[in-house]
Design a protein around this motif. Structure first.
Motif, short mmCIF file in Angstrom:
data_model
loop_
_atom_site.label_atom_id
_atom_site.label_comp_id
_atom_site.label_asym_id
_atom_site.label_seq_id
_atom_site.Cartn_x
_atom_site.Cartn_y
_atom_site.Cartn_z
N ILE A 188 1.31 7.23 -0.37
CA ILE A 188 2.08 8.44 -0.68
C ILE A 188 1.29 9.34 -1.64
O ILE A 188 1.22 10.55 -1.46
CB ILE A 188 3.47 8.08 -1.25
N GLU A 189 0.69 8.72 -2.63
CA GLU A 189 -0.09 9.48 -3.61
C GLU A 189 -1.21 10.26 -2.91
O GLU A 189 -1.40 11.46 -3.15
CB GLU A 189 -0.66 8.52 -4.65
N GLY A 234 0.80 -1.23 0.00
CA GLY A 234 0.00 0.00 0.00
C GLY A 234 0.83 1.27 0.00
O GLY A 234 0.27 2.37 0.00
N LEU A 235 2.17 1.17 -0.01
CA LEU A 235 3.02 2.35 0.15
C LEU A 235 2.76 3.42 -0.91
O LEU A 235 2.54 4.59 -0.60
CB LEU A 235 4.51 1.96 0.15
N CYS A 236 2.78 2.99 -2.17
CA CYS A 236 2.68 3.97 -3.25
C CYS A 236 1.36 4.72 -3.21
O CYS A 236 1.31 5.94 -3.32
CB CYS A 236 2.88 3.26 -4.57
N ASN A 295 -1.46 18.86 -0.75
CA ASN A 295 -1.25 19.77 -1.87
C ASN A 295 0.24 19.96 -2.14
O ASN A 295 0.71 21.08 -2.36
CB ASN A 295 -1.94 21.11 -1.58
N LEU A 296 0.98 18.86 -2.07
CA LEU A 296 2.43 18.90 -2.26
C LEU A 296 2.78 18.24 -3.59
O LEU A 296 2.36 17.11 -3.85
CB LEU A 296 3.13 18.17 -1.10
N PRO A 297 3.57 18.91 -4.45
CA PRO A 297 3.97 18.25 -5.69
C PRO A 297 4.95 17.11 -5.41
O PRO A 297 5.78 17.24 -4.50
CB PRO A 297 4.64 19.37 -6.49
N PRO A 298 4.85 16.01 -6.14
CA PRO A 298 5.70 14.84 -5.87
C PRO A 298 7.20 15.16 -5.90
O PRO A 298 7.96 14.54 -5.15
CB PRO A 298 5.34 13.87 -7.00
N CYS A 299 7.60 16.14 -6.72
CA CYS A 299 9.03 16.44 -6.81
C CYS A 299 9.59 17.00 -5.51
O CYS A 299 10.80 17.09 -5.33
CB CYS A 299 9.31 17.40 -7.96
N ALA A 300 8.73 17.37 -4.56
CA ALA A 300 9.18 17.92 -3.29
C ALA A 300 9.48 16.83 -2.26
O ALA A 300 9.94 17.11 -1.16
CB ALA A 300 8.14 18.87 -2.73
N LEU A 301 9.19 15.58 -2.63
CA LEU A 301 9.41 14.47 -1.69
C LEU A 301 10.47 13.51 -2.23
O LEU A 301 10.43 13.12 -3.40
CB LEU A 301 8.09 13.71 -1.47
N GLN A 302 11.41 13.17 -1.37
CA GLN A 302 12.42 12.18 -1.71
C GLN A 302 12.39 11.07 -0.66
O GLN A 302 12.18 11.33 0.51
CB GLN A 302 13.80 12.84 -1.73
N ARG A 354 8.47 6.16 -8.96
CA ARG A 354 9.04 7.14 -9.88
C ARG A 354 8.01 7.68 -10.87
O ARG A 354 8.08 8.83 -11.28
CB ARG A 354 10.22 6.54 -10.61
N ASN A 355 7.04 6.84 -11.22
CA ASN A 355 5.96 7.33 -12.08
C ASN A 355 5.15 8.40 -11.38
O ASN A 355 4.63 9.32 -12.01
CB ASN A 355 5.04 6.18 -12.51
N LEU A 356 5.07 8.27 -10.04
CA LEU A 356 4.40 9.32 -9.26
C LEU A 356 5.14 10.64 -9.41
O LEU A 356 4.54 11.71 -9.37
CB LEU A 356 4.42 8.94 -7.78
#
Ligand code: C2E
Ligand code: CA
Ligand code: CA
Ligand code: CA
Length: 279
Positions: free
Chosen positions: A132-133, A127-129, A140-147, A170-172
């Motif tokens: 996170i989605e 269920g991780l992905c 309201n956070l863009p995915p590129c802000a999370l590593q 990575r597709n996220l």
């Protein structure tokens, strides 16, 4: 000899009992901590070696235990992994970080990227992905802000099971960093097999710079290799100016360590961001 053997055995079982009791108390306390919200997230700045600005942070969990004080993660994360509590704890950290980062990007540093440590158990959670989605959307956070920071040990699992997880993450649009790089095994072959965006050079290398010639040579080589493979490099455990200058000259992009700042509570990190506005 027989006599002392038996004494040793008795001593050993008593010691085991004490440890079992200690462990049981820790488990009980950890379950309560989750319900009572006793965990905190600290943030350690990541600095661009090119601009000297704060470009990111690593989120590091702490346990504020009533009457005891702040307990470091090494003392409760391993046992949380063993007893299955790492899944709810890890989800709590992700939620906190996404909300906080969204706020900081809006009010202080629009390009801030925050990384979260993910244990192998969490990575294996089907269920991780999706979690996170949802969390990104809610905050309201863009995915590129999370590593996500993962360790080499995880990559020793079955590639058929791991690759789809990497691909969906990575597709996220989130990025993946390989933590403690250089301390595990067969590191180089993993770099070919898995899509990794960033390498974090372990602080055991940085620590011996500039005195130890082997560490200097290895760090140079790791940076050159990562750059050639299109991965960015973060040096962790930077404690002095010599190390910082060495890393800048070697082509490293980011540093993190006590030389700039220890991990800070959210309020303390926010003060740093307030002075970071100008680029
Ligand atoms: P890590 O991911 O390797 O985190 C870096 C550790 O190095 C942190 O310890 C940080 O405080 C410390 N550090 C930072 N700069 C320096 C420096 O200049 N010199 C030295 N000597 N140390 C420095 P911390 O916060 O005690 O975390 C320990 C470990 O606990 C982390 O190692 C990570 O593996 C784990 N951890 C922390 N938070 C989480 C979490 O939310 N989830 C999971 N699964 N693990 C976590
Ligand atoms: Ca880490
Ligand atoms: Ca590390
Ligand atoms: Ca570590």
């Amino acid at each position: 000899a027989k006599e002392s053997g038996r004494n040793n055995y008795q001593f050993f079982t008593t010691e085991l009992n004490v440890r079992a009791q200690h462990r049981y108390a820790l488990e009980t306390n950890l379950r309560r901590a989750l319900i009572e919200q006793e965990f905190l997230v600290y943030y350690q700045p990541k600095i661009s070696l090119q601009t000297s600005r704060i470009v990111g942070a690593e989120a590091l969990i702490r346990w504020q235990m009533p009457g005891i004080g702040l307990i470091p993660p090494d003392e409760f994360i391993p046992i949380s992994e063993e007893i299955g509590l790492i899944l709810p704890i890890g989800r709590w950290v992700l939620q906190q970080v996404c909300r906080q980062t969204s706020y900081w990007r809006e009010h202080f540093t629009p390009d801030l990227v925050v990384s979260v440590n993910i244990s192998p158990k969490q990575f294996q959670d089907p269920g991780l992905c999706r979690f996170i989605e949802q969390t990104l959307a809610e905050s309201n956070l863009p995915p590129c802000a999370l590593q996500l920071e993962i360790t080499e040990g995880l990559l020793m699992g079955e590639i058929e099971l791991l690759l789809p997880v990497f691909e969906s993450l990575r597709n996220l649009g989130i990025t993946i960093s390989l933590d403690d790089f250089g301390t595990g095994f067969s590191s180089l072959s993993y770099l070919q097999r898995f899509p990794i965006d960033n390498l974090k050079i372990d602080r055991s290398f940085i620590h011996k710079i500039p005195e130890n010639q082997d560490s200097v040579v290895l760090t140079h080589a790791i940076i050159a290799m990562a750059n050639a493979l299109g991965m960015s490099i973060t040096a962790e455990g930077v404690e002095n100016a010599e190390q910082m200058l060495f890393l800048t000259d070697s082509g490293c992009q980011e540093m993190q360590g006590f030389y700039f700042s220890k991990p800070l509570p959210a309020t303390g990190f926010e003060k740093l961001l307030a002075n970071n506005r100008k680029s």
